[in-house]
Design a protein around this motif. Structure first.
Motif, PDB file in Angstrom:
ATOM      1  N   LEU A  21      11.859   1.528  -3.321  1.00  0.00           N
ATOM      2  CA  LEU A  21      12.079   2.656  -4.237  1.00  0.00           C
ATOM      3  C   LEU A  21      12.121   2.231  -5.707  1.00  0.00           C
ATOM      4  CD1 LEU A  21      14.702   4.570  -2.113  1.00  0.00           C
ATOM      5  CD2 LEU A  21      12.309   5.147  -2.446  1.00  0.00           C
ATOM      6  N   GLU A  56       8.542   7.196  -0.162  1.00  0.00           N
ATOM      7  CA  GLU A  56       9.757   8.017  -0.272  1.00  0.00           C
ATOM      8  C   GLU A  56       9.668   9.248   0.624  1.00  0.00           C
ATOM      9  OE1 GLU A  56      11.127   8.440  -4.241  1.00  0.00           O
ATOM     10  OE2 GLU A  56      12.908   9.551  -3.649  1.00  0.00           O
ATOM     11  N   VAL A  57       8.430   9.771   0.768  1.00  0.00           N
ATOM     12  CA  VAL A  57       8.242  10.911   1.665  1.00  0.00           C
ATOM     13  C   VAL A  57       8.617  10.493   3.086  1.00  0.00           C
ATOM     14  CG1 VAL A  57       6.521  12.481   2.632  1.00  0.00           C
ATOM     15  CG2 VAL A  57       6.379  11.834   0.234  1.00  0.00           C
ATOM     16  N   THR A  83       2.465   1.583  -3.493  1.00  0.00           N
ATOM     17  CA  THR A  83       1.576   1.993  -4.584  1.00  0.00           C
ATOM     18  C   THR A  83       1.017   3.394  -4.349  1.00  0.00           C
ATOM     19  OG1 THR A  83      -0.184   0.765  -3.524  1.00  0.00           O
ATOM     20  CG2 THR A  83       0.886  -0.299  -5.364  1.00  0.00           C
ATOM     21  N   ASN A  84       0.856   3.777  -3.080  1.00  0.00           N
ATOM     22  CA  ASN A  84       0.405   5.139  -2.788  1.00  0.00           C
ATOM     23  C   ASN A  84       1.513   6.154  -2.999  1.00  0.00           C
ATOM     24  OD1 ASN A  84      -2.093   4.345  -2.067  1.00  0.00           O
ATOM     25  ND2 ASN A  84      -1.846   4.666   0.117  1.00  0.00           N
ATOM     26  N   ARG A  85       2.724   5.672  -3.208  1.00  0.00           N
ATOM     27  CA  ARG A  85       3.875   6.549  -3.416  1.00  0.00           C
ATOM     28  C   ARG A  85       4.146   7.436  -2.212  1.00  0.00           C
ATOM     29  NH1 ARG A  85       4.270   3.522  -7.435  1.00  0.00           N
ATOM     30  NH2 ARG A  85       4.503   4.265  -9.574  1.00  0.00           N
ATOM     31  N   ILE A  86       3.844   6.930  -1.017  1.00  0.00           N
ATOM     32  CA  ILE A  86       4.132   7.769   0.146  1.00  0.00           C
ATOM     33  C   ILE A  86       5.461   7.378   0.756  1.00  0.00           C
ATOM     34  CG2 ILE A  86       2.944   6.317   1.849  1.00  0.00           C
ATOM     35  CD1 ILE A  86       2.128   9.105   3.120  1.00  0.00           C
ATOM     36  N   GLU A  99       0.841  -1.198   0.000  1.00  0.00           N
ATOM     37  CA  GLU A  99       0.000   0.000   0.000  1.00  0.00           C
ATOM     38  C   GLU A  99       0.881   1.255   0.000  1.00  0.00           C
ATOM     39  OE1 GLU A  99      -1.939   0.831   3.634  1.00  0.00           O
ATOM     40  OE2 GLU A  99      -3.020   2.529   2.777  1.00  0.00           O
ATOM     41  N   GLU A 100       1.899   1.271   0.869  1.00  0.00           N
ATOM     42  CA  GLU A 100       2.776   2.437   0.933  1.00  0.00           C
ATOM     43  C   GLU A 100       3.508   2.650  -0.382  1.00  0.00           C
ATOM     44  OE1 GLU A 100       5.102   1.560   4.338  1.00  0.00           O
ATOM     45  OE2 GLU A 100       3.734   2.619   5.671  1.00  0.00           O
TER      46      GLU A 100
END
Lengths: 298, 421
Positions: free
Chosen positions: B402, B207-208, B202-205, B199-200
């Motif tokens: 990543l 890297e943040v 695919t949500n692209r969160i 989930e993290e």
């Protein structure tokens, strides 16, 4: 030492048999907006990840504010990656608080500052909503706020304008310029050359893991100035001559390149003999032209 | 440390607040109870009387065909039998039993149940057997008297020289249930971790977040958060099960039964029997080992699941990596039976030392009694393994989260293990 915020010295990063960065050197002055340019796969993202300590260089050093880059610097850096997202199922406010606290802010400080920015961006009514209810542009605004909230000394933006409509892009641009006024140093990675010219002071161009250009925008432009002139004529025709060649004719403007041994002072006289000139000026290359040229030469 | 705590808190709260958690927590014990009660209820419902018709012509042959539980046999004349064979709609008979030249046929307007078919056939077999024995001149009375049933009591002699009652059946039951539960929990919460990682990604969160915390902190925060979800759910299940069974007892027991003296004596007898059954089993040891093996097994497997989650872009791509992880677990489940047959054999010993199978197999073996040194080796082995697997998984995870849009191969995973920080 005081006017340099970040210094990248001979940084090398290798993944297996793929070299992502090969002895890259950059010097980023305090309070500048520094454009990090380069085609896809050039190594920009790897460099940004090294500055953010997501990954470590194989060799070389990174000096931040006069010290070797270390874990404590995390709270002084804000990073908005190109691949950015939010937890879809979480509420906007909760999530912003969570991300702010991860950057080391206290709960009460984060709450106060978030309320301030949410009001400033006129998005306070989104606070209790779930992220999945927001549009992409809305989510980007929240990501932007969370990135700058802890007042970092260094901000790193990777394609910050992608996904914004022109109005919101202008809003973000204004905030970025504001932050510079307040003394924040900004690294700005993008493919959009027009925004580079608008807001960057210095740039570095990275291609194939190496820096091929670095410096202040004006200096770079001067280096790339050639014997090219822009001419517009009344009847939109230009009589050819052996003294110059017409490189292109676009939007009723002729771009001519004169022979190097030709005396430039005589150019106007020569041109005026045969044509009815409306305008005449030396052509300054755009960043886009420089970008393409530098990569083709390098 | 503060940051990992923030992550644990988020991972825990986000799952506990979910509707599905509440539903599963409430439904879990109910489903469990239903699983136990339904068969009982079904057999109770099966108490309706059935009448099976048999031809009167076969009277002499089938005379000793007594009733079986709720199934009665009724003799009817041949004409009626012929009618029945053509039309079943106007009768109350459940079925018709007929036979032609030693072939028995059951006619019915519905599929008759397997248990009825079996009990009828064994009944007829017995009748024929007795007839044959009688014909051979064997006294049936003596034969009946010679039928003997014995009960073996097992006792375990402990180091103090005391002998304690034991029950192979109870040991098997407890071993089986705890082994299956461990498997179930490891699998359920391990995949929960994997889904969280995907989930993290695919949500692209991701890297943040890892620009604020180390990837290892994010991974461990998630693993610990989910472990706490599991422990909470488990605790709630126990509490709810106790409450539900207490309520069920009050409602299901007839109030007159409670004051009935003989009944309370019976209850006391049942209690004594239960005590005798599990007397030889160290429940405290089993309880604490269950906790240990759940936690260590979960830590080992969930870090592997996290690594898998980090290496793929979508849950649909996890198959090729999940199968090798789950095979040892499934193998452990398949080997429960042979382990039970010989809980001290070398198969049982090695499977309870090898960390991939030990959480399940050691739980199966424990009620039969396991030497302390074996338990220590097994615990050490799984502790070392989960530290090692967490270390390796973190390396894959760090690179995997990543990587976007690239199909990951095993070769690729191997390369990631060798990358520097």
């Amino acid at each position: 030492m005081t006017d340099i915020l970040l210094e990248i010295k001979d940084v090398v990063k290798v993944y297996g048999d793929y070299t992502a960065l090969n002895k890259v050197n950059l010097t980023i002055p305090k309070g500048s907006i520094y454009g990090l340019l380069g085609p896809n796969g050039a190594g920009k993202t790897t460099l940004m990840r090294i500055i953010n300590q997501i990954t470590a260089p194989d060799s070389g050093s990174v000096i931040f504010n006069g010290e070797v880059l270390q874990r404590e610097h995390i709270s002084m850096i804000g990073y908005l990656p190109e691949e950015r997202g939010l937890y879809k199922k979480m509420k906007v406010g909760e999530q912003a608080l969570y991300l702010a606290q991860l950057k080391g802010m206290s709960y009460s400080e984060a709450l106060e500052k978030l309320k301030y920015w949410f009001k400033k961006f006129e998005i306070i009514e989104w606070w209790p909503k779930k992220v999945e209810e927001l549009s992409k542009g809305m989510a980007q605004k929240i990501q932007f706020i969370v990135t700058i909230l802890h007042k970092p000394k260094l901000l790193i933006f990777d394609e910050p304008f992608s996904g914004f409509d022109p109005i919101n892009a202008a809003l973000i641009r204004k905030e970025i310029l504001n932050l510079r006024e307040l003394g924040t140093t900004i690294i700005f990675s993008t493919h959009r050359m027009e925004s580079v010219e608008e807001i960057c002071d210095r740039i570095a161009l990275i291609n194939n893991a190496e820096t091929i250009l670095e410096g202040a925008i004006e200096d770079i432009k001067k280096d790339f100035e050639q014997n090219t002139y822009q001419i517009a004529t009344k009847n939109n025709t230009l009589t050819e001559s052996k003294e110059f060649i017409i490189k292109k004719h676009e939007d009723q403007i002729f771009y001519i390149e004169i022979n190097t041994n030709f005396n430039k002072k005589d150019l106007i006289t020569t041109l005026n003999q045969n044509n009815d000139i409306i305008s005449f000026k030396k052509h300054t290359p755009s960043m886009e032209e420089i970008f393409i040229k530098a990569i083709q030469n390098g | 440390m503060d940051k990992i705590w923030l992550i644990i808190k988020r991972e825990y709260l986000i799952r506990v607040k979910k509707k599905s958690f509440v539903v599963m927590t409430i439904l879990g014990p109910i489903l469990m109870a239903a699983l136990i009660i339904t068969p009982t209820l079904l057999t109770m419902q099966d108490q309706q009387d059935r009448v099976i018709a048999i031809s009167g012509n076969q009277l002499d042959f089938l005379e000793p065909l007594n009733d079986i539980e709720n199934t009665h046999f009724s003799m009817i004349p041949q004409e009626e039998i012929d009618n029945l064979k053509q039309d079943f709609s106007n009768t109350n008979y459940y079925a018709l039993l007929d036979f032609e030249n030693e072939n028995f046929i059951i006619y019915s307007d519905q599929q008759i149940s397997l248990s009825i078919k079996r009990s009828i056939s064994s009944k007829i077999e017995k009748v024929i057997e007795r007839k044959k024995l009688k014909k051979a001149g064997i006294n049936l009375k003596i034969l009946e008297e010679s039928i003997t049933k014995i009960k073996i009591q097992t006792k375990i002699v402990n180091v103090n020289g005391e002998s304690i009652n034991s029950s192979t059946e109870a040991s098997m039951g407890i071993g089986f249930i705890t082994g299956i539960l461990i498997y179930f929990f490891i699998f359920m919460y391990g995949t929960m971790v994997m889904r969280g990682v995907i989930e993290e990604k695919t949500n692209r969160i991701v890297e943040v977040i890892i620009s604020s915390v180390k990837p290892f902190q994010l991974m461990m925060g998630k693993i610990i958060g989910v472990a706490l979800v599991g422990l909470s759910q488990f605790t709630l299940w126990i509490v709810l099960t106790v409450i539900i069974s207490a309520i069920a007892e009050i409602f299901l027991l007839n109030p007159s039964d409670i004051i009935n003296e003989t009944n309370s004596i019976n209850n006391a007898k049942v209690l004594i029997q239960v005590n005798e059954l599990i007397g030889g089993i160290n429940l405290i040891q089993i309880g604490s080992c269950f906790f240990f093996y759940f936690l260590s097994g979960y830590l080992m497997y969930s870090s592997l699941f996290a690594a898998v989650g980090s290496a793929v872009d979508a849950e649909a791509d996890t198959q090729q990596f999940v199968i090798p992880i789950t095979i040892p677990l499934i193998l452990a489940i398949m080997l429960i039976q042979p382990v039970m047959d010989n809980p001290d054999g070398s198969l049982a010993f090695w499977l309870s030392i090898i960390p991939f199978t030990s959480p399940v197999i050691m739980m199966v073996r424990l009620p039969f009694g396991v030497e302390i040194w074996e338990l220590v080796i097994s615990m050490l082995s799984i502790t070392v393994s989960f530290i090692l697997s967490t270390y390796l998984a973190a390396k894959i995870y760090r690179t995997g989260i990543l990587m976007y849009g690239k199909k990951t191969t095993y070769k690729e995973l191997w390369k990631w293990l060798t990358y520097k920080g």
